[in-house]
Design a protein around this motif. Sequence first.
Motif, PDB file in Angstrom:
ATOM      1  N   GLY A  15      54.433  79.219  37.538  1.00  0.00           N
ATOM      2  CA  GLY A  15      55.806  79.291  38.465  1.00  0.00           C
ATOM      3  C   GLY A  15      56.262  80.379  38.984  1.00  0.00           C
ATOM      4  N   GLN A  16      55.392  81.424  39.128  1.00  0.00           N
ATOM      5  CA  GLN A  16      55.551  82.693  39.726  1.00  0.00           C
ATOM      6  C   GLN A  16      56.010  82.503  41.134  1.00  0.00           C
ATOM      7  N   ASN A  17      56.970  83.156  41.600  1.00  0.00           N
ATOM      8  CA  ASN A  17      57.494  83.380  43.034  1.00  0.00           C
ATOM      9  C   ASN A  17      56.614  84.476  43.791  1.00  0.00           C
ATOM     10  N   TYR A  18      55.840  84.247  44.587  1.00  0.00           N
ATOM     11  CA  TYR A  18      55.283  85.283  45.558  1.00  0.00           C
ATOM     12  C   TYR A  18      55.974  85.963  46.400  1.00  0.00           C
ATOM     13  N   ASP A  19      56.906  85.120  47.102  1.00  0.00           N
ATOM     14  CA  ASP A  19      57.766  85.377  48.358  1.00  0.00           C
ATOM     15  C   ASP A  19      58.177  86.998  48.307  1.00  0.00           C
ATOM     16  N   ASP A  20      58.854  87.665  47.322  1.00  0.00           N
ATOM     17  CA  ASP A  20      59.390  88.902  47.302  1.00  0.00           C
ATOM     18  C   ASP A  20      58.149  89.916  47.162  1.00  0.00           C
ATOM     19  N   LEU A  21      57.072  89.700  46.456  1.00  0.00           N
ATOM     20  CA  LEU A  21      55.889  90.328  46.588  1.00  0.00           C
ATOM     21  C   LEU A  21      55.388  90.505  47.863  1.00  0.00           C
ATOM     22  N   ILE A  22      55.200  89.233  48.438  1.00  0.00           N
ATOM     23  CA  ILE A  22      54.324  89.370  49.679  1.00  0.00           C
ATOM     24  C   ILE A  22      55.467  89.908  50.803  1.00  0.00           C
ATOM     25  N   GLU A  23      56.757  89.780  50.964  1.00  0.00           N
ATOM     26  CA  GLU A  23      57.360  90.756  51.604  1.00  0.00           C
ATOM     27  C   GLU A  23      57.429  92.327  51.549  1.00  0.00           C
ATOM     28  N   ALA A  24      57.241  92.445  50.141  1.00  0.00           N
ATOM     29  CA  ALA A  24      57.121  94.074  49.985  1.00  0.00           C
ATOM     30  C   ALA A  24      55.731  94.663  50.518  1.00  0.00           C
ATOM     31  N   ILE A  25      54.655  93.684  50.317  1.00  0.00           N
ATOM     32  CA  ILE A  25      53.303  94.298  50.774  1.00  0.00           C
ATOM     33  C   ILE A  25      53.575  94.262  52.517  1.00  0.00           C
ATOM     34  N   GLY A  82      53.243  98.335  55.783  1.00  0.00           N
ATOM     35  CA  GLY A  82      52.697  98.918  57.255  1.00  0.00           C
ATOM     36  C   GLY A  82      51.674  97.556  57.815  1.00  0.00           C
ATOM     37  N   ALA A  83      50.991  97.998  58.638  1.00  0.00           N
ATOM     38  CA  ALA A  83      50.142  96.969  59.431  1.00  0.00           C
ATOM     39  C   ALA A  83      49.273  96.305  58.360  1.00  0.00           C
ATOM     40  N   TRP A  84      49.108  95.127  58.293  1.00  0.00           N
ATOM     41  CA  TRP A  84      48.455  94.373  57.233  1.00  0.00           C
ATOM     42  C   TRP A  84      47.566  93.118  57.582  1.00  0.00           C
ATOM     43  N   TRP A  85      46.524  92.931  56.830  1.00  0.00           N
ATOM     44  CA  TRP A  85      45.460  92.053  56.945  1.00  0.00           C
ATOM     45  C   TRP A  85      45.399  91.125  55.802  1.00  0.00           C
ATOM     46  N   HIS A  86      45.444  89.939  55.732  1.00  0.00           N
ATOM     47  CA  HIS A  86      45.574  89.089  54.706  1.00  0.00           C
ATOM     48  C   HIS A  86      44.697  87.534  54.847  1.00  0.00           C
ATOM     49  N   HIS A  87      43.508  87.658  54.408  1.00  0.00           N
ATOM     50  CA  HIS A  87      42.893  86.327  54.446  1.00  0.00           C
ATOM     51  C   HIS A  87      42.314  85.857  53.427  1.00  0.00           C
ATOM     52  N   LEU A  88      42.450  86.498  52.187  1.00  0.00           N
ATOM     53  CA  LEU A  88      41.947  85.827  50.924  1.00  0.00           C
ATOM     54  C   LEU A  88      43.295  85.837  50.110  1.00  0.00           C
ATOM     55  N   ASP A  89      43.120  84.990  49.304  1.00  0.00           N
ATOM     56  CA  ASP A  89      44.405  84.416  48.480  1.00  0.00           C
ATOM     57  C   ASP A  89      45.076  85.587  47.895  1.00  0.00           C
ATOM     58  N   SER A  90      44.655  86.375  47.212  1.00  0.00           N
ATOM     59  CA  SER A  90      45.658  87.525  46.512  1.00  0.00           C
ATOM     60  C   SER A  90      45.147  88.828  46.722  1.00  0.00           C
ATOM     61  N   THR A  91      44.439  89.050  48.118  1.00  0.00           N
ATOM     62  CA  THR A  91      43.995  90.230  48.632  1.00  0.00           C
ATOM     63  C   THR A  91      44.477  90.627  49.801  1.00  0.00           C
ATOM     64  N   ARG A 107      56.178 100.635  43.964  1.00  0.00           N
ATOM     65  CA  ARG A 107      56.975  99.873  44.970  1.00  0.00           C
ATOM     66  C   ARG A 107      56.866  98.474  44.414  1.00  0.00           C
ATOM     67  N   LEU A 108      55.489  98.021  44.191  1.00  0.00           N
ATOM     68  CA  LEU A 108      55.168  96.604  44.222  1.00  0.00           C
ATOM     69  C   LEU A 108      55.287  96.191  42.519  1.00  0.00           C
ATOM     70  N   ALA A 109      55.472  97.002  41.729  1.00  0.00           N
ATOM     71  CA  ALA A 109      55.608  96.807  40.363  1.00  0.00           C
ATOM     72  C   ALA A 109      57.211  96.006  39.909  1.00  0.00           C
ATOM     73  N   LYS A 110      57.869  96.233  40.855  1.00  0.00           N
ATOM     74  CA  LYS A 110      59.063  95.606  40.704  1.00  0.00           C
ATOM     75  C   LYS A 110      59.323  94.104  40.872  1.00  0.00           C
ATOM     76  N   HIS A 111      58.166  93.601  41.752  1.00  0.00           N
ATOM     77  CA  HIS A 111      58.094  92.311  41.977  1.00  0.00           C
ATOM     78  C   HIS A 111      57.111  91.525  40.848  1.00  0.00           C
ATOM     79  N   LEU A 112      56.742  92.181  39.981  1.00  0.00           N
ATOM     80  CA  LEU A 112      55.582  91.751  39.133  1.00  0.00           C
ATOM     81  C   LEU A 112      56.251  91.549  37.704  1.00  0.00           C
ATOM     82  N   ASP A 113      55.677  90.524  36.758  1.00  0.00           N
ATOM     83  CA  ASP A 113      56.203  90.365  35.386  1.00  0.00           C
ATOM     84  C   ASP A 113      55.230  91.211  34.617  1.00  0.00           C
TER      85      ASP A 113
END
Length: 91
Positions: free
Chosen positions: A14-24, A28-37, A52-58
């Motif tokens: 039930g993990q929520n990816y929304d906050d992590l994705i917004e933080a990524i 800066g300029a980003w590219w995202h074509h693979l599920d978790s990469t 910075r991203l650790a606060k969005h992880l369990d």
Amino acid sequence: MSTKLIAYDLNAPGQNYDDLIEAIKGLGAWWHHLDSTWLVKSDLNTSDIRDRLAKHLDSGDELLVVNVTGDPRSWRGFNDRGSKWLKETWD
């Protein structure tokens, strides 16, 4: 500015990816074509991005941040838009 590869596994059900994705996306300029990469152009170093991203992880989640600036680089199977971003932005 350099290109960083960010990869993660959110292992709790039930993990929520929304906050992590917004933080990524905010790094800066980003590219995202693979599920978790992601590839991100950023002035931050890998440790700063991790922190910075650790606060969005369990506690059971996994995160990898690697500086991938420069050659060698190669890819296969991405659409024209994805390949264009890689050719023009990854340096």
